[in-house]
Design an enzyme around this catalytic site. Structure first.
Site, PDB file in Angstrom:
ATOM      1  N   GLU A   1       2.817  26.776 -49.727  1.00 44.65           N
ATOM      2  CA  GLU A   1       4.115  25.986 -49.398  1.00 44.65           C
ATOM      3  C   GLU A   1       4.207  24.478 -50.250  1.00 44.65           C
ATOM      4  O   GLU A   1       2.679  24.018 -49.674  1.00 44.65           O
ATOM      5  CB  GLU A   1       5.165  26.073 -48.442  1.00 44.65           C
ATOM      6  CG  GLU A   1       6.491  24.498 -48.691  1.00 44.65           C
ATOM      7  CD  GLU A   1       7.016  24.891 -47.681  1.00 44.65           C
ATOM      8  OE1 GLU A   1       7.891  25.904 -47.178  1.00 44.65           O
ATOM      9  OE2 GLU A   1       7.646  23.904 -47.010  1.00 44.65           O
TER      10      GLU A   1
ATOM     11  N   HIS B   1       2.938  32.732 -44.925  1.00 43.75           N
ATOM     12  CA  HIS B   1       3.676  32.337 -46.510  1.00 43.75           C
ATOM     13  C   HIS B   1       2.884  30.241 -45.698  1.00 43.75           C
ATOM     14  O   HIS B   1       2.872  30.023 -44.443  1.00 43.75           O
ATOM     15  CB  HIS B   1       4.678  31.803 -46.065  1.00 43.75           C
ATOM     16  CG  HIS B   1       5.817  30.486 -46.744  1.00 43.75           C
ATOM     17  ND1 HIS B   1       5.678  31.252 -48.174  1.00 43.75           N
ATOM     18  CD2 HIS B   1       5.687  28.619 -45.887  1.00 43.75           C
ATOM     19  CE1 HIS B   1       6.184  29.056 -48.237  1.00 43.75           C
ATOM     20  NE2 HIS B   1       6.179  28.246 -47.173  1.00 43.75           N
TER      21      HIS B   1
ATOM     22  N   ASP C   1      18.379  18.934 -43.472  1.00 46.79           N
ATOM     23  CA  ASP C   1      18.395  18.015 -42.869  1.00 46.79           C
ATOM     24  C   ASP C   1      19.143  16.589 -43.752  1.00 46.79           C
ATOM     25  O   ASP C   1      18.451  16.110 -44.628  1.00 46.79           O
ATOM     26  CB  ASP C   1      17.329  17.294 -41.648  1.00 46.79           C
ATOM     27  CG  ASP C   1      16.917  18.498 -41.441  1.00 46.79           C
ATOM     28  OD1 ASP C   1      18.086  19.423 -40.238  1.00 46.79           O
ATOM     29  OD2 ASP C   1      16.207  19.652 -41.247  1.00 46.79           O
TER      30      ASP C   1
ATOM     31  N   THR D   1       9.031  22.616 -51.655  1.00 45.77           N
ATOM     32  CA  THR D   1       9.812  21.588 -51.177  1.00 45.77           C
ATOM     33  C   THR D   1      10.640  20.549 -51.512  1.00 45.77           C
ATOM     34  O   THR D   1      10.800  20.251 -52.618  1.00 45.77           O
ATOM     35  CB  THR D   1       9.461  21.060 -49.431  1.00 45.77           C
ATOM     36  OG1 THR D   1       8.700  19.725 -50.134  1.00 45.77           O
ATOM     37  CG2 THR D   1       9.039  21.724 -48.596  1.00 45.77           C
TER      38      THR D   1
ATOM     39  N   SER E   1       2.006  33.367 -49.788  1.00 48.64           N
ATOM     40  CA  SER E   1       2.468  32.496 -50.333  1.00 48.64           C
ATOM     41  C   SER E   1       2.126  30.832 -49.974  1.00 48.64           C
ATOM     42  O   SER E   1       1.920  30.748 -48.590  1.00 48.64           O
ATOM     43  CB  SER E   1       3.868  32.663 -50.262  1.00 48.64           C
ATOM     44  OG  SER E   1       4.446  33.371 -48.623  1.00 48.64           O
TER      45      SER E   1
ATOM     46  N   ARG F   1      20.010  25.206 -45.954  1.00 52.69           N
ATOM     47  CA  ARG F   1      20.794  23.846 -45.785  1.00 52.69           C
ATOM     48  C   ARG F   1      20.692  22.626 -45.980  1.00 52.69           C
ATOM     49  O   ARG F   1      20.592  22.091 -46.102  1.00 52.69           O
ATOM     50  CB  ARG F   1      21.769  24.076 -43.630  1.00 52.69           C
ATOM     51  CG  ARG F   1      22.252  23.155 -44.060  1.00 52.69           C
ATOM     52  CD  ARG F   1      22.621  22.671 -42.717  1.00 52.69           C
ATOM     53  NE  ARG F   1      21.236  21.911 -41.198  1.00 52.69           N
ATOM     54  CZ  ARG F   1      21.347  21.592 -39.999  1.00 52.69           C
ATOM     55  NH1 ARG F   1      22.828  21.941 -39.691  1.00 52.69           N
ATOM     56  NH2 ARG F   1      20.953  21.022 -39.545  1.00 52.69           N
TER      57      ARG F   1
ATOM     58  N   PHE G   1       5.088  16.176 -36.058  1.00 62.00           N
ATOM     59  CA  PHE G   1       5.954  17.125 -36.453  1.00 62.00           C
ATOM     60  C   PHE G   1       6.676  17.776 -35.893  1.00 62.00           C
ATOM     61  O   PHE G   1       7.917  18.704 -35.625  1.00 62.00           O
ATOM     62  CB  PHE G   1       4.876  17.394 -37.785  1.00 62.00           C
ATOM     63  CG  PHE G   1       5.587  18.190 -38.419  1.00 62.00           C
ATOM     64  CD1 PHE G   1       6.604  16.932 -39.275  1.00 62.00           C
ATOM     65  CD2 PHE G   1       5.369  19.216 -39.734  1.00 62.00           C
ATOM     66  CE1 PHE G   1       6.625  18.069 -40.357  1.00 62.00           C
ATOM     67  CE2 PHE G   1       5.382  19.218 -40.128  1.00 62.00           C
ATOM     68  CZ  PHE G   1       6.681  18.933 -41.171  1.00 62.00           C
TER      69      PHE G   1
HETATM   70  P1  FAD Z   1      21.091  27.041 -41.196  1.00 58.20           P
HETATM   71  O1  FAD Z   1      20.730  28.321 -41.220  1.00 58.20           O
HETATM   72  O2  FAD Z   1      22.214  26.885 -42.348  1.00 58.20           O
HETATM   73  O3  FAD Z   1      21.315  26.648 -39.995  1.00 58.20           O
HETATM   74  C1  FAD Z   1      21.149  25.236 -39.051  1.00 58.20           C
HETATM   75  C2  FAD Z   1      21.797  25.335 -38.247  1.00 58.20           C
HETATM   76  O4  FAD Z   1      23.773  25.773 -37.799  1.00 58.20           O
HETATM   77  C3  FAD Z   1      21.545  26.240 -37.431  1.00 58.20           C
HETATM   78  O5  FAD Z   1      20.943  25.611 -35.662  1.00 58.20           O
HETATM   79  C4  FAD Z   1      21.981  27.503 -37.280  1.00 58.20           C
HETATM   80  O6  FAD Z   1      22.128  28.405 -35.774  1.00 58.20           O
HETATM   81  C5  FAD Z   1      23.839  26.849 -37.131  1.00 58.20           C
HETATM   82  N1  FAD Z   1      24.480  27.278 -37.322  1.00 58.20           N
HETATM   83  C6  FAD Z   1      24.563  28.349 -38.478  1.00 58.20           C
HETATM   84  N2  FAD Z   1      25.611  28.922 -39.049  1.00 58.20           N
HETATM   85  C7  FAD Z   1      26.495  28.134 -38.369  1.00 58.20           C
HETATM   86  C8  FAD Z   1      27.987  28.629 -38.156  1.00 58.20           C
HETATM   87  N3  FAD Z   1      28.936  28.708 -39.516  1.00 58.20           N
HETATM   88  N4  FAD Z   1      28.531  27.999 -36.687  1.00 58.20           N
HETATM   89  C9  FAD Z   1      27.816  26.985 -36.274  1.00 58.20           C
HETATM   90  N5  FAD Z   1      26.292  27.052 -36.220  1.00 58.20           N
HETATM   91  C10 FAD Z   1      25.593  27.753 -37.489  1.00 58.20           C
HETATM   92  N6  FAD Z   1      14.817  20.773 -45.696  1.00 58.20           N
HETATM   93  C11 FAD Z   1      14.120  20.262 -46.362  1.00 58.20           C
HETATM   94  O7  FAD Z   1      15.078  19.370 -46.394  1.00 58.20           O
HETATM   95  N7  FAD Z   1      13.911  20.609 -47.502  1.00 58.20           N
HETATM   96  C12 FAD Z   1      12.862  22.357 -47.763  1.00 58.20           C
HETATM   97  O8  FAD Z   1      12.268  22.187 -48.964  1.00 58.20           O
HETATM   98  C13 FAD Z   1      12.751  23.049 -46.093  1.00 58.20           C
HETATM   99  N8  FAD Z   1      12.633  24.116 -46.383  1.00 58.20           N
HETATM  100  C14 FAD Z   1      12.197  24.363 -45.421  1.00 58.20           C
HETATM  101  C15 FAD Z   1      11.459  25.777 -45.760  1.00 58.20           C
HETATM  102  C16 FAD Z   1      11.161  26.848 -44.598  1.00 58.20           C
HETATM  103  C17 FAD Z   1      10.310  27.358 -44.359  1.00 58.20           C
HETATM  104  C18 FAD Z   1      12.198  26.807 -43.046  1.00 58.20           C
HETATM  105  C19 FAD Z   1      11.824  27.303 -41.804  1.00 58.20           C
HETATM  106  C20 FAD Z   1      12.726  25.114 -43.239  1.00 58.20           C
HETATM  107  C21 FAD Z   1      12.880  24.637 -44.462  1.00 58.20           C
HETATM  108  N9  FAD Z   1      13.521  22.816 -44.199  1.00 58.20           N
HETATM  109  C22 FAD Z   1      13.986  22.242 -45.205  1.00 58.20           C
HETATM  110  C23 FAD Z   1      13.813  23.021 -42.928  1.00 58.20           C
HETATM  111  C24 FAD Z   1      15.077  23.153 -42.640  1.00 58.20           C
HETATM  112  O9  FAD Z   1      16.203  22.479 -43.430  1.00 58.20           O
HETATM  113  C25 FAD Z   1      16.458  22.638 -41.447  1.00 58.20           C
HETATM  114  O10 FAD Z   1      15.179  23.765 -40.668  1.00 58.20           O
HETATM  115  C26 FAD Z   1      17.188  22.697 -41.436  1.00 58.20           C
HETATM  116  O11 FAD Z   1      18.442  21.725 -40.298  1.00 58.20           O
HETATM  117  C27 FAD Z   1      18.176  24.031 -41.359  1.00 58.20           C
HETATM  118  O12 FAD Z   1      18.183  25.231 -42.608  1.00 58.20           O
HETATM  119  P2  FAD Z   1      18.959  26.469 -42.899  1.00 58.20           P
HETATM  120  O13 FAD Z   1      18.099  26.554 -43.784  1.00 58.20           O
HETATM  121  O14 FAD Z   1      18.305  26.750 -41.845  1.00 58.20           O
HETATM  122  O15 FAD Z   1      20.424  25.753 -41.831  1.00 58.20           O
END
Ligand code: FAD
Length: 277
Positions: free
Chosen positions: A8, A256, A99, A39, A6, A97, A206
């Site tokens: 991106e 990916h 940022d 993204t 895949s 989630r 980065f």
């Molecule tokens: P989560 O899984 O929610 O985790 C975020 C943090 O919170 C982690 O440190 C986790 O340990 C912690 N956490 C989770 N649950 C809890 C809880 N209940 N209490 C306390 N802490 C908790 N970013 C963008 O803005 N746009 C994109 O399109 C994008 N694409 C991405 C694609 C991939 C494949 C990857 C790996 C990352 C991508 N990102 C993108 C970056 C991502 O959004 C960031 O890394 C973000 O900080 C975390 O997202 P997450 O979905 O992993 O969050």
């Protein structure tokens, strides 16, 4: 056996960028990727461009997987987006989630990606194949490796079908993470995210921001090349080819590519790996 691939993209900012990406996509299509993902910018700035790119990919006959982040957003807004994608026949979503851009104060109604996955399932049932993010070197904000692993487990328990990792250059980190997931009974495919190396200075900036480690031996060697971009590219290709070979030999379910909207580095890598085309 050819691994599932895949690729991106980020949504282009200008009409010229969109033209360029069309050409890039055409070139990368020879690899027959399972899907192209696009993204999504938290906080609203690039969201329309994500839609446009996703719908264009789909109109070209490829599977498109939009990324969707929940930070800074409301349930109502996410519901609208999900319905828009569902109505357009999109079947795969990368749920994150995200940022928050600096200066955006509203954290949003869903705090973590597991809550987003749960919301997607509640709103749209089994319509979407849901991908989530995984972090073999752990997410930079995680309180501990264990907490991060449990956060990943919650995303899977909420209904994620598979995961894509943050990029990394140390295969042991991925293999260890996969073992830890096994021990917790997490069985979804965890696809390594691969970042081809084109410019070391950009990669270093980065990587600091997203918590991906560039091992010291690689850093030292890249630094020794100075401005010699041919040597940087050649060494980068060697290193990433070796990484992919190790991951595939160890049973990684696919690759990916974070292609950074360029076709050359990903095509060169796949040629070296003898996959695709
Ligand atoms: P989560 O899984 O929610 O985790 C975020 C943090 O919170 C982690 O440190 C986790 O340990 C912690 N956490 C989770 N649950 C809890 C809880 N209940 N209490 C306390 N802490 C908790 N970013 C963008 O803005 N746009 C994109 O399109 C994008 N694409 C991405 C694609 C991939 C494949 C990857 C790996 C990352 C991508 N990102 C993108 C970056 C991502 O959004 C960031 O890394 C973000 O900080 C975390 O997202 P997450 O979905 O992993 O969050």
């Amino acid at each position: 056996m050819t691994p599932n691939l895949s690729i991106e993209f980020f949504p282009p900012q200008t009409p010229e960028g969109a033209d360029k990406l069309r050409v890039v996509r055409q070139k990368l299509a020879v690899l027959k990727p399972e899907f192209f993902s696009v993204t999504f910018g938290a906080g609203g700035t690039t969201q329309d461009r994500t839609f446009d790119t996703v719908f264009e990919i789909r109109s070209e006959g490829h599977e498109a997987a939009p990324h969707l982040s929940c930070i800074g957003s409301t349930r109502e807004h996410i519901r609208e987006i999900l319905h828009r994608y569902r109505d357009a026949g999109i079947r795969r979503i990368v749920a994150l989630r995200g940022d928050l851009p600096s200066g955006v104060g509203f954290a949003g109604e869903l705090r973590y990606a597991n809550e987003l996955v749960e919301f997607i399932r509640a709103e749209t049932g089994d319509h979407f194949h849901i991908e989530v993010a995984a972090y073999p070197e752990y997410h930079p904000q995680a309180r501990s490796p264990r907490d991060d692993l449990l956060a990943f487990q919650r995303k899977v328990a909420a209904g994620a079908d598979s995961a894509i990792t943050q990029y990394f250059y140390n295969p042991d980190a991925y293999l260890h993470f996969r073992d830890e997931c096994d021990k917790l009974g997490i069985t979804v495919p965890i696809v390594p995210g691969i970042m081809p190396i084109v410019s070391f200075s950009k990669l270093a900036r980065f990587s600091d921001a997203c918590g991906a480690e560039i091992p010291r031996w690689m850093r030292r060697k890249f630094e020794s090349f100075g401005d010699d971009s041919d040597s940087i590219r050649a060494f980068g290709l060697d290193v990433v080819t070796g990484l992919c070979e190790k991951l595939l030999a160890a049973g990684a379910p696919g690759l990916h590519f974070y292609c950074m909207n360029q076709s050359g580095p990903t095509l060169a890598l796949c040629e070296r790996l003898g996959i695709g085309a």
